[in-house]
Scaffold this motif. Structure first.
Motif, PDB file in Angstrom:
ATOM      1  N   PHE A  34       0.826  -1.198   0.000  1.00 37.23           N
ATOM      2  CA  PHE A  34       0.000   0.000   0.000  1.00 37.23           C
ATOM      3  C   PHE A  34       0.870   1.263   0.000  1.00 37.23           C
ATOM      4  CE2 PHE A  34      -2.568   3.186   2.354  1.00 37.23           C
ATOM      5  CZ  PHE A  34      -3.603   3.307   1.447  1.00 37.23           C
ATOM      6  N   ASN A  35       1.894   1.258   0.869  1.00 34.32           N
ATOM      7  CA  ASN A  35       2.777   2.427   0.922  1.00 34.32           C
ATOM      8  C   ASN A  35       3.542   2.595  -0.387  1.00 34.32           C
ATOM      9  OD1 ASN A  35       1.994   3.177   3.477  1.00 34.32           O
ATOM     10  ND2 ASN A  35       3.514   1.840   4.461  1.00 34.32           N
ATOM     11  N   ASP A  36       3.890   1.462  -0.981  1.00 39.83           N
ATOM     12  CA  ASP A  36       4.572   1.473  -2.263  1.00 39.83           C
ATOM     13  C   ASP A  36       3.668   2.118  -3.325  1.00 39.83           C
ATOM     14  OD1 ASP A  36       6.467   0.836  -4.158  1.00 39.83           O
ATOM     15  OD2 ASP A  36       5.635  -1.153  -4.551  1.00 39.83           O
ATOM     16  N   LEU A  37       2.397   1.722  -3.323  1.00 36.20           N
ATOM     17  CA  LEU A  37       1.461   2.263  -4.307  1.00 36.20           C
ATOM     18  C   LEU A  37       1.216   3.756  -4.074  1.00 36.20           C
ATOM     19  CD1 LEU A  37      -1.097  -0.664  -4.587  1.00 36.20           C
ATOM     20  CD2 LEU A  37       0.489   0.120  -6.346  1.00 36.20           C
ATOM     21  N   LYS A  38       1.150   4.142  -2.792  1.00 37.15           N
ATOM     22  CA  LYS A  38       0.942   5.563  -2.486  1.00 37.15           C
ATOM     23  C   LYS A  38       2.029   6.434  -3.097  1.00 37.15           C
ATOM     24  CE  LYS A  38       0.288   5.813   1.985  1.00 37.15           C
ATOM     25  NZ  LYS A  38       0.056   6.442   3.307  1.00 37.15           N
ATOM     26  N   THR A  39       3.254   5.894  -3.128  1.00 39.71           N
ATOM     27  CA  THR A  39       4.348   6.699  -3.685  1.00 39.71           C
ATOM     28  C   THR A  39       4.181   6.896  -5.187  1.00 39.71           C
ATOM     29  OG1 THR A  39       5.760   4.813  -4.185  1.00 39.71           O
ATOM     30  CG2 THR A  39       6.002   5.794  -2.002  1.00 39.71           C
ATOM     31  N   LEU A  40       3.256   6.156  -5.814  1.00 44.36           N
ATOM     32  CA  LEU A  40       3.033   6.310  -7.253  1.00 44.36           C
ATOM     33  C   LEU A  40       1.957   7.345  -7.567  1.00 44.36           C
ATOM     34  CD1 LEU A  40       3.439   2.696  -8.542  1.00 44.36           C
ATOM     35  CD2 LEU A  40       4.590   4.715  -9.431  1.00 44.36           C
ATOM     36  N   ASN A  41       1.383   7.959  -6.555  1.00 46.38           N
ATOM     37  CA  ASN A  41       0.430   9.037  -6.816  1.00 46.38           C
ATOM     38  C   ASN A  41       1.194  10.352  -6.973  1.00 46.38           C
ATOM     39  OD1 ASN A  41      -1.549  10.900  -6.987  1.00 46.38           O
ATOM     40  ND2 ASN A  41      -2.573  10.346  -5.057  1.00 46.38           N
ATOM     41  N   PRO A  42       1.118  10.973  -8.164  1.00 44.99           N
ATOM     42  CA  PRO A  42       1.873  12.210  -8.376  1.00 44.99           C
ATOM     43  C   PRO A  42       1.536  13.275  -7.339  1.00 44.99           C
ATOM     44  CG  PRO A  42       0.916  11.437 -10.453  1.00 44.99           C
ATOM     45  CD  PRO A  42       0.354  10.567  -9.362  1.00 44.99           C
ATOM     46  N   ASP A  43       0.355  13.148  -6.726  1.00 43.76           N
ATOM     47  CA  ASP A  43      -0.103  14.129  -5.767  1.00 43.76           C
ATOM     48  C   ASP A  43       0.742  14.135  -4.491  1.00 43.76           C
ATOM     49  OD1 ASP A  43      -1.903  16.075  -4.968  1.00 43.76           O
ATOM     50  OD2 ASP A  43      -3.052  14.649  -3.789  1.00 43.76           O
ATOM     51  N   GLN A  44       1.467  13.031  -4.222  1.00 42.78           N
ATOM     52  CA  GLN A  44       2.302  12.982  -3.011  1.00 42.78           C
ATOM     53  C   GLN A  44       3.407  14.027  -3.045  1.00 42.78           C
ATOM     54  OE1 GLN A  44       5.577  10.547  -2.826  1.00 42.78           O
ATOM     55  NE2 GLN A  44       5.409   9.874  -4.938  1.00 42.78           N
ATOM     56  N   TYR A  45       3.835  14.387  -4.260  1.00 39.41           N
ATOM     57  CA  TYR A  45       4.907  15.369  -4.365  1.00 39.41           C
ATOM     58  C   TYR A  45       4.321  16.744  -4.114  1.00 39.41           C
ATOM     59  CZ  TYR A  45       8.005  11.900  -6.386  1.00 39.41           C
ATOM     60  OH  TYR A  45       8.781  10.805  -6.596  1.00 39.41           O
ATOM     61  N   ASN A  46       5.109  17.629  -3.605  1.00 39.45           N
ATOM     62  CA  ASN A  46       4.629  18.998  -3.433  1.00 39.45           C
ATOM     63  C   ASN A  46       5.777  19.936  -3.723  1.00 39.45           C
ATOM     64  OD1 ASN A  46       2.777  21.022  -2.858  1.00 39.45           O
ATOM     65  ND2 ASN A  46       3.464  21.159  -0.745  1.00 39.45           N
ATOM     66  N   GLY A  47       5.446  21.099  -4.266  1.00 40.16           N
ATOM     67  CA  GLY A  47       6.477  22.059  -4.583  1.00 40.16           C
ATOM     68  C   GLY A  47       6.754  22.083  -6.062  1.00 40.16           C
ATOM     69  N   ALA A  48       5.808  22.684  -6.817  1.00 37.77           N
ATOM     70  CA  ALA A  48       6.055  22.904  -8.238  1.00 37.77           C
ATOM     71  C   ALA A  48       6.845  24.196  -8.356  1.00 37.77           C
ATOM     72  CB  ALA A  48       4.745  22.995  -9.001  1.00 37.77           C
ATOM     73  N   SER A  49       7.713  24.234  -9.342  1.00 32.80           N
ATOM     74  CA  SER A  49       8.610  25.374  -9.453  1.00 32.80           C
ATOM     75  C   SER A  49       8.216  26.218 -10.662  1.00 32.80           C
ATOM     76  CB  SER A  49      10.015  24.802  -9.633  1.00 32.80           C
ATOM     77  OG  SER A  49      10.926  25.838  -9.723  1.00 32.80           O
ATOM     78  N   LEU A  50       8.227  27.556 -10.487  1.00 36.48           N
ATOM     79  CA  LEU A  50       7.976  28.453 -11.620  1.00 36.48           C
ATOM     80  C   LEU A  50       9.311  28.751 -12.276  1.00 36.48           C
ATOM     81  CD1 LEU A  50       5.432  31.291 -10.720  1.00 36.48           C
ATOM     82  CD2 LEU A  50       5.418  29.835 -12.744  1.00 36.48           C
ATOM     83  N   GLY A  57      14.673  34.484 -10.399  1.00 33.97           N
ATOM     84  CA  GLY A  57      14.514  34.237  -8.973  1.00 33.97           C
ATOM     85  C   GLY A  57      13.781  32.915  -8.823  1.00 33.97           C
ATOM     86  N   ILE A  58      13.784  32.396  -7.589  1.00 28.99           N
ATOM     87  CA  ILE A  58      13.192  31.072  -7.357  1.00 28.99           C
ATOM     88  C   ILE A  58      11.852  31.218  -6.642  1.00 28.99           C
ATOM     89  CG2 ILE A  58      13.523  28.877  -6.132  1.00 28.99           C
ATOM     90  CD1 ILE A  58      16.598  29.388  -6.657  1.00 28.99           C
ATOM     91  N   VAL A  59      10.803  30.722  -7.290  1.00 33.13           N
ATOM     92  CA  VAL A  59       9.454  30.789  -6.732  1.00 33.13           C
ATOM     93  C   VAL A  59       8.873  29.381  -6.753  1.00 33.13           C
ATOM     94  CG1 VAL A  59       7.125  31.738  -7.005  1.00 33.13           C
ATOM     95  CG2 VAL A  59       9.127  33.139  -7.609  1.00 33.13           C
ATOM     96  N   ILE A  60       8.461  28.902  -5.575  1.00 37.40           N
ATOM     97  CA  ILE A  60       7.894  27.561  -5.472  1.00 37.40           C
ATOM     98  C   ILE A  60       6.422  27.667  -5.114  1.00 37.40           C
ATOM     99  CG2 ILE A  60       8.042  25.314  -4.294  1.00 37.40           C
ATOM    100  CD1 ILE A  60      10.592  25.931  -5.841  1.00 37.40           C
ATOM    101  N   LYS A  61       5.594  26.962  -5.896  1.00 34.07           N
ATOM    102  CA  LYS A  61       4.154  26.932  -5.641  1.00 34.07           C
ATOM    103  C   LYS A  61       3.823  25.623  -4.941  1.00 34.07           C
ATOM    104  CE  LYS A  61      -0.375  27.247  -6.312  1.00 34.07           C
ATOM    105  NZ  LYS A  61      -0.881  26.701  -5.057  1.00 34.07           N
TER     106      LYS A  61
END
Lengths: 341, 341
Positions: free
Chosen positions: A274-290, A295-299
């Motif tokens: 289950f934990n392995d599968l959870k890591t396959l959800n792109p939503d687990q990642y956070n911090g998209a970069s502009l 300059g560095i801006v993280i959304k």
């Protein structure tokens, strides 16, 4: 020795200071090199700090702001009417070199419009793009852009996205990233004018490791390191992956949560899977970069919890250390030189 | 009493007669109302029929064709050079009213170009669209179009897609389908000009039950019955859902296939859950329909197996019984009347 300063928009996102303040405190204990400027309503911030038994100090400075940009505010209106908002002051901190990067969970359109106006674009870049890492079956990441900074793009912009994505991914991979264009088929004849023109430009550029088209079902298959598409396509596609993953995870979770013997066995045997599968959800990642700004801006996601926001702050630190905007400029210069001579 | 005739392109798809012939035979035993014209190389077809111990009869007619359109052929070339191909003859059978519908696993672009040329568009339709049903968490279906019949669209076409999708879904639901536009956000200010203009047209049309925008993560959540988007977005998005679902299914399958005791327990306890999850992969469905033509054309996956192709033939039967092209014309007429008066 704390030597990287991140300006954190304390008011953005669905939970405001209830999440941003604990995340700042947690990030400070995770990252010894970090200093945070927490920008927002000083009373609300102080309240949260006192709940945590934490006081501002040389590593955590509070900067008061009176106003907040709402999630429903149009970017154009936000731009005209941003003075004194926590988001605007966070970007100002980067523009004035008081901070090395800023992080916000607030209104994406407003964050992009304000960042572009206050920080300016890198030379040679026509539009910024939102990029994020996606998990793949192999465990490696694939970076995808644009995820919605723009609602439409031309081939030149798409080409610039490829250069920016490649420059960013290279900082993580330390090899030449495989760059692909998202399309409706793998064959050369497939697709619209936009992708065909961009493909032509990329295949003529030796300094980019262009591998051709990939299709939507290959996004999480680790066939490319960087996937380029326009912002509309990128946004709906990433969310389509997230939504599908979430449905599968929810179904599994409910079978694990069952109070029956079957539920008990499932928990015992399959929490690893289950934990392995959870890591396959792109939503687990956070911090998209502009990308594409001076300059560095993280959304961060608006719905980010403390852990997710700490990840976004980590992403900011990483980009500061790797000097991502300079790496993009260098790469862009190399490509322009190659194309002109 | 067999009274519905389907022309089946026996040569299309990855497996040709090895799949199409057994599928025709199986479909004839499934659907007592069905007659099939199998169009393709008579020697190869006879070979497969004899392997199955089946002979042509009044319900299964073989029509010889010399040539096949390859999967990599450009639609424009296929159009000029289609005489005597199995795909072309299958569409001709519909055009000449020898068949009520045709089904092909062949080259999608060629199938669309030939169908449009030979069958002509319905009055008031500028472009055909590819539509398919998607599974959702509730067990109900959501129909999505366009899935790639067009690589770009204008707002008028998108509006026509909404009308066509609504007319088709209504034949299954027997109520007014909820129609949504796929967008990068739910708020009215979100999106590109295309979706905004289409949204304006739909919200002014009382005879369509337009419910607004939905995002990519809601595709499998049963929030809409019909989801409208341009063909590029629809194609990559559907494949993104399929690819993500497949990754989860593969991971579960490998844990079920393990030869350990854990694998044994998994098989005993979770084959139900596993089958349940498999039904959530949009890829399980087969038989996308080309809407907007004066005739019924069903596109099957190129990789369809016998069972999947039987499903596609079932879809053709269903559309014949419901007279889908006439229902679309009626609906279109009603909308035009409403908009002009």
């Amino acid at each position: 020795m704390p030597n990287i300063t991140v300006a954190l928009d304390a008011m953005g996102g669905d939970f405001g200071p209830r999440v941003t303040v604990p995340a700042a405190v947690q990030a400070l204990s995770h990252f010894p090199e970090l200093k945070v400027i927490l920008i927002g309503d000083r009373v609300q911030i102080a309240e949260q700090l006192s709940l945590l038994g934490y006081q501002s100090n040389s590593r955590l400075v509070v900067q008061h702001s009176d106003r907040v940009i709402s999630n429903t505010e149009k970017p154009s209106l936000a731009l005209r009417n941003s003075d004194g908002t926590s988001m605007s002051q966070s970007i100002d901190a980067v523009a004035k070199h008081e901070a090395d990067a800023c992080v916000s969970c607030g209104n994406t359109g407003a964050l992009m419009a304000l960042s572009r106006f206050k920080l300016k674009l890198l030379p040679g870049i026509d539009r910024p793009a939102l990029i994020s890492a996606l998990p793949t079956v192999s465990g490696a990441n694939t970076w995808m852009l644009d995820l919605g900074a723009n609602v439409s793009s031309d081939a030149d912009s798409l080409f610039q996205f490829a250069i920016m994505g490649s420059a960013l991914a290279e900082q993580y991979l330390e090899r030449s990233p495989r760059v692909a264009i998202l399309n409706i088929g793998a064959e050369e004849i497939k697709g619209n004018d936009l992708v065909k023109r961009c493909a032509e430009m990329l295949s003529q550029t030796n300094s980019i490791n262009y591998i051709g088209y990939i299709e939507g079902n290959q996004l999480l298959s680790d066939v490319a390191d960087v996937v380029v598409c326009d912002g509309f396509v990128g946004n709906v596609c990433l969310k389509a992956c997230e939504g599908t993953a979430q449905i599968f995870i929810n179904k599994l979770r409910s079978s694990m949560m069952a109070s029956s013997i079957k539920g008990w066995i499932t928990r015992k045997l399959f929490s690893g899977l289950f934990n392995d599968l959870k890591t396959l959800n792109p939503d687990q990642y956070n911090g998209a970069s502009l990308l594409g700004l001076r300059g560095i801006v993280i959304k961060s996601h608006g719905s980010a919890d403390v852990e997710a926001l700490v990840n976004a702050i980590g992403e900011a630190l990483h980009e500061v250390k790797r000097q991502v905007p300079s790496r993009i400029s260098d790469r862009l210069e190399a490509v322009l030189l190659e194309r002109h001579y």
